[in-house]
Design a protein around this motif. Structure first.
Motif, PDB file in Angstrom:
ATOM      1  N   ALA A 103       0.843  -1.187   0.000  1.00 38.06           N
ATOM      2  CA  ALA A 103       0.000   0.000   0.000  1.00 38.06           C
ATOM      3  C   ALA A 103       0.883   1.243   0.000  1.00 38.06           C
ATOM      4  O   ALA A 103       2.097   1.163   0.174  1.00 38.06           O
ATOM      5  CB  ALA A 103      -0.899  -0.012   1.233  1.00 38.06           C
ATOM      6  N   LYS A 104       0.253   2.388  -0.202  1.00 33.69           N
ATOM      7  CA  LYS A 104       1.008   3.648  -0.123  1.00 33.69           C
ATOM      8  C   LYS A 104       1.561   3.826   1.293  1.00 33.69           C
ATOM      9  O   LYS A 104       2.652   4.325   1.483  1.00 33.69           O
ATOM     10  CB  LYS A 104       0.078   4.819  -0.448  1.00 33.69           C
ATOM     11  N   ALA A 105       0.750   3.421   2.267  1.00 35.09           N
ATOM     12  CA  ALA A 105       1.119   3.595   3.669  1.00 35.09           C
ATOM     13  C   ALA A 105       1.625   2.274   4.243  1.00 35.09           C
ATOM     14  O   ALA A 105       1.036   1.219   4.001  1.00 35.09           O
ATOM     15  CB  ALA A 105      -0.087   4.065   4.473  1.00 35.09           C
ATOM     16  N   ALA A 106       2.698   2.343   5.014  1.00 30.05           N
ATOM     17  CA  ALA A 106       3.225   1.145   5.661  1.00 30.05           C
ATOM     18  C   ALA A 106       2.124   0.431   6.448  1.00 30.05           C
ATOM     19  O   ALA A 106       2.010  -0.796   6.430  1.00 30.05           O
ATOM     20  CB  ALA A 106       4.383   1.518   6.593  1.00 30.05           C
ATOM     21  N   PHE A 107       1.298   1.221   7.109  1.00 27.74           N
ATOM     22  CA  PHE A 107       0.231   0.694   7.958  1.00 27.74           C
ATOM     23  C   PHE A 107      -0.726  -0.228   7.205  1.00 27.74           C
ATOM     24  O   PHE A 107      -1.292  -1.152   7.786  1.00 27.74           O
ATOM     25  CB  PHE A 107      -0.558   1.887   8.525  1.00 27.74           C
ATOM     26  N   HIS A 108      -0.931   0.047   5.928  1.00 25.51           N
ATOM     27  CA  HIS A 108      -1.905  -0.741   5.164  1.00 25.51           C
ATOM     28  C   HIS A 108      -1.266  -1.876   4.375  1.00 25.51           C
ATOM     29  O   HIS A 108      -1.937  -2.524   3.569  1.00 25.51           O
ATOM     30  CB  HIS A 108      -2.707   0.169   4.244  1.00 25.51           C
ATOM     31  N   HIS A 109       0.003  -2.114   4.577  1.00 22.77           N
ATOM     32  CA  HIS A 109       0.618  -3.289   3.951  1.00 22.77           C
ATOM     33  C   HIS A 109      -0.035  -4.543   4.531  1.00 22.77           C
ATOM     34  O   HIS A 109      -0.440  -4.583   5.686  1.00 22.77           O
ATOM     35  CB  HIS A 109       2.121  -3.312   4.205  1.00 22.77           C
ATOM     36  N   SER A 110      -0.139  -5.555   3.712  1.00 24.79           N
ATOM     37  CA  SER A 110      -0.836  -6.756   4.152  1.00 24.79           C
ATOM     38  C   SER A 110      -0.384  -7.942   3.319  1.00 24.79           C
ATOM     39  O   SER A 110       0.539  -7.852   2.515  1.00 24.79           O
ATOM     40  CB  SER A 110      -2.350  -6.528   4.018  1.00 24.79           C
ATOM     41  N   ILE A 111      -1.060  -9.031   3.533  1.00 26.77           N
ATOM     42  CA  ILE A 111      -0.781 -10.275   2.820  1.00 26.77           C
ATOM     43  C   ILE A 111      -2.117 -10.781   2.294  1.00 26.77           C
ATOM     44  O   ILE A 111      -3.118 -10.749   3.020  1.00 26.77           O
ATOM     45  CB  ILE A 111      -0.195 -11.330   3.795  1.00 26.77           C
ATOM     46  N   ASN A 112      -2.143 -11.208   1.042  1.00 30.44           N
ATOM     47  CA  ASN A 112      -3.309 -11.962   0.587  1.00 30.44           C
ATOM     48  C   ASN A 112      -3.088 -13.413   0.975  1.00 30.44           C
ATOM     49  O   ASN A 112      -2.028 -13.986   0.686  1.00 30.44           O
ATOM     50  CB  ASN A 112      -3.493 -11.818  -0.922  1.00 30.44           C
ATOM     51  N   TYR A 113      -4.064 -13.980   1.633  1.00 34.10           N
ATOM     52  CA  TYR A 113      -3.866 -15.327   2.158  1.00 34.10           C
ATOM     53  C   TYR A 113      -5.218 -16.002   2.320  1.00 34.10           C
ATOM     54  O   TYR A 113      -6.270 -15.353   2.299  1.00 34.10           O
ATOM     55  CB  TYR A 113      -3.135 -15.288   3.510  1.00 34.10           C
ATOM     56  N   ARG A 114      -5.153 -17.298   2.497  1.00 36.03           N
ATOM     57  CA  ARG A 114      -6.332 -18.090   2.857  1.00 36.03           C
ATOM     58  C   ARG A 114      -5.916 -18.976   4.020  1.00 36.03           C
ATOM     59  O   ARG A 114      -4.904 -19.670   3.928  1.00 36.03           O
ATOM     60  CB  ARG A 114      -6.781 -18.951   1.669  1.00 36.03           C
ATOM     61  N   SER A 115      -6.668 -18.942   5.082  1.00 37.07           N
ATOM     62  CA  SER A 115      -6.303 -19.772   6.227  1.00 37.07           C
ATOM     63  C   SER A 115      -7.531 -20.446   6.821  1.00 37.07           C
ATOM     64  O   SER A 115      -8.656 -19.962   6.695  1.00 37.07           O
ATOM     65  CB  SER A 115      -5.580 -18.949   7.296  1.00 37.07           C
ATOM     66  N   VAL A 116      -7.273 -21.559   7.441  1.00 35.59           N
ATOM     67  CA  VAL A 116      -8.297 -22.281   8.199  1.00 35.59           C
ATOM     68  C   VAL A 116      -7.753 -22.528   9.589  1.00 35.59           C
ATOM     69  O   VAL A 116      -6.587 -22.912   9.747  1.00 35.59           O
ATOM     70  CB  VAL A 116      -8.652 -23.626   7.525  1.00 35.59           C
ATOM     71  N   VAL A 117      -8.574 -22.271  10.577  1.00 33.55           N
ATOM     72  CA  VAL A 117      -8.212 -22.546  11.968  1.00 33.55           C
ATOM     73  C   VAL A 117      -9.255 -23.511  12.536  1.00 33.55           C
ATOM     74  O   VAL A 117     -10.455 -23.220  12.493  1.00 33.55           O
ATOM     75  CB  VAL A 117      -8.174 -21.253  12.804  1.00 33.55           C
ATOM     76  N   ALA A 118      -8.798 -24.646  13.019  1.00 30.89           N
ATOM     77  CA  ALA A 118      -9.703 -25.647  13.592  1.00 30.89           C
ATOM     78  C   ALA A 118      -9.324 -25.886  15.050  1.00 30.89           C
ATOM     79  O   ALA A 118      -8.151 -26.083  15.374  1.00 30.89           O
ATOM     80  CB  ALA A 118      -9.622 -26.961  12.815  1.00 30.89           C
TER      81      ALA A 118
END
Lengths: 224, 224
Positions: A103-118
């Protein structure tokens, strides 16, 4: 990871209401959870030891509404799962990274991911047929087609292998897709923004140095 | 995963003996642990909630002998880490998969991988400079070169961000490399055996649809 564009879903295998909408959502969520689980073979399994959390990577497979992991009968968590009543509390998480979100801002950097928690209580599997099916599923999960193209476990190997089951009663999926979510006032900043896709790739099979090294590479490896 | 050819190492940042051999091993292990941690950016963070384990994927970075994770100040584990005294027990695990190991026998199938497991008490970071350095390190861990090429957090964003630290006091690395470890009596079986290499690859950057979309793609993305 920011979660502004992520979606979280939770399902119980038994629909909690009989409304059409709940059924639809249940069906959708179950398919999503299954798809994420079935794409992977490595999970992170957490348990509590002496009051502190422990999380270890291990192989897994899904069969219906059950997850299976396996290991040596000498390993402590698997041994404990066999002894604990009504089961050993565990958490199993599977994560696929699909992209780095800049993102333009460090704060809005992220990861596209898919996760499952069981979450739930793990139990040792003692039924012989269920153990065999679970071990086949774990091999198939890593390399589809391989269970029938390898020597299955003999009695000695089976005796040394613990198989542990977690029913998918309390499971959730979380998915983030798409580009960055920048603030309107940041949009004109001169920083590149977008997504760098990430994927797992499989290379050229490396044969072992062994007498039967002229065995042709099976199609289930080259097609991957 | 079978562990017959894996090696596990543990170190304490403070050498426990003054013997030359212990020093050498300490040095080697520290470098291995650091190398595994520095190659990744996604960890699995485990903690205990209401007596049960929870493990979630999250971004991290290493700075010296400290691991940092961050999140919303509204997230419960991070809030708890801030309140708990003497800290919140956590386990952080980082795993890189390098290959699928196909043996003649299903039992000897395995994964080539490198993992680090760190245990300890997590603390919220309150020092302003340490917080800024940790946030930069997390951005740099995901995309080296990016911290200086994005807008850093403003006071409002900083106030919404919790930074949590885990000192690398109790940490171990485990590595499996090489081919399958088959039984001598299996070697003539007509099943292909060897390793299918696995790696993470980064694709072509996808620019966001925004006013400054003609910003050139930075070199730190295309070189990856």
């Amino acid at each position: 990871m920011t979660s502004s564009s992520s979606t979280g879903t939770t399902y119980s295998p038994t629909p909690r209401t009989t409304g059409t909408r709940a059924r639809d959502r249940f069906s959708y969520d179950r398919e999503l959870v299954h798809a994420i689980l079935d794409e992977g073979y490595l999970c992170h399994l957490a348990f509590v030891r002496d009051g502190a959390p422990v999380v270890l990577p291990t192989l897994y497979a899904r069969v219906g509404e059950r997850l299976y992991v396996h290991g040596s009968t000498g390993s402590r968590p698997l041994r404990d799962a066999g002894r604990a009543e009504p089961g050993m509390p565990v958490c199993v998480t599977v994560t696929h990274v699909d992209g780095l979100v800049l993102a333009k801002a460090a704060f809005h950097h992220s990861i596209n991911y898919r996760s499952v928690v069981a979450h739930g209580l793990a139990h040792q599997v003692t039924d012989h047929e269920e153990r065999l099916a679970a071990l086949d599923a774990i091999v198939e999960g890593v390399v589809p087609g391989r269970a029938d193209d390898s020597r299955r476990a003999n009695p000695k190997e089976l005796a040394a292998t613990a198989v542990v089951r977690l029913d998918l009663d309390e499971v959730s999926a979380k998915v983030r897709t798409g580009g960055p979510n920048d603030e309107p006032e940041d949009l004109e900043l001169p920083y590149w923004s977008g997504v760098l896709p990430v994927s797992l790739v499989y290379g050229t099979p490396i044969p072992a140095e062994e007498p039967a090294a002229d065995t042709p590479v099976p199609g289930y490896l080259t097609a991957r």
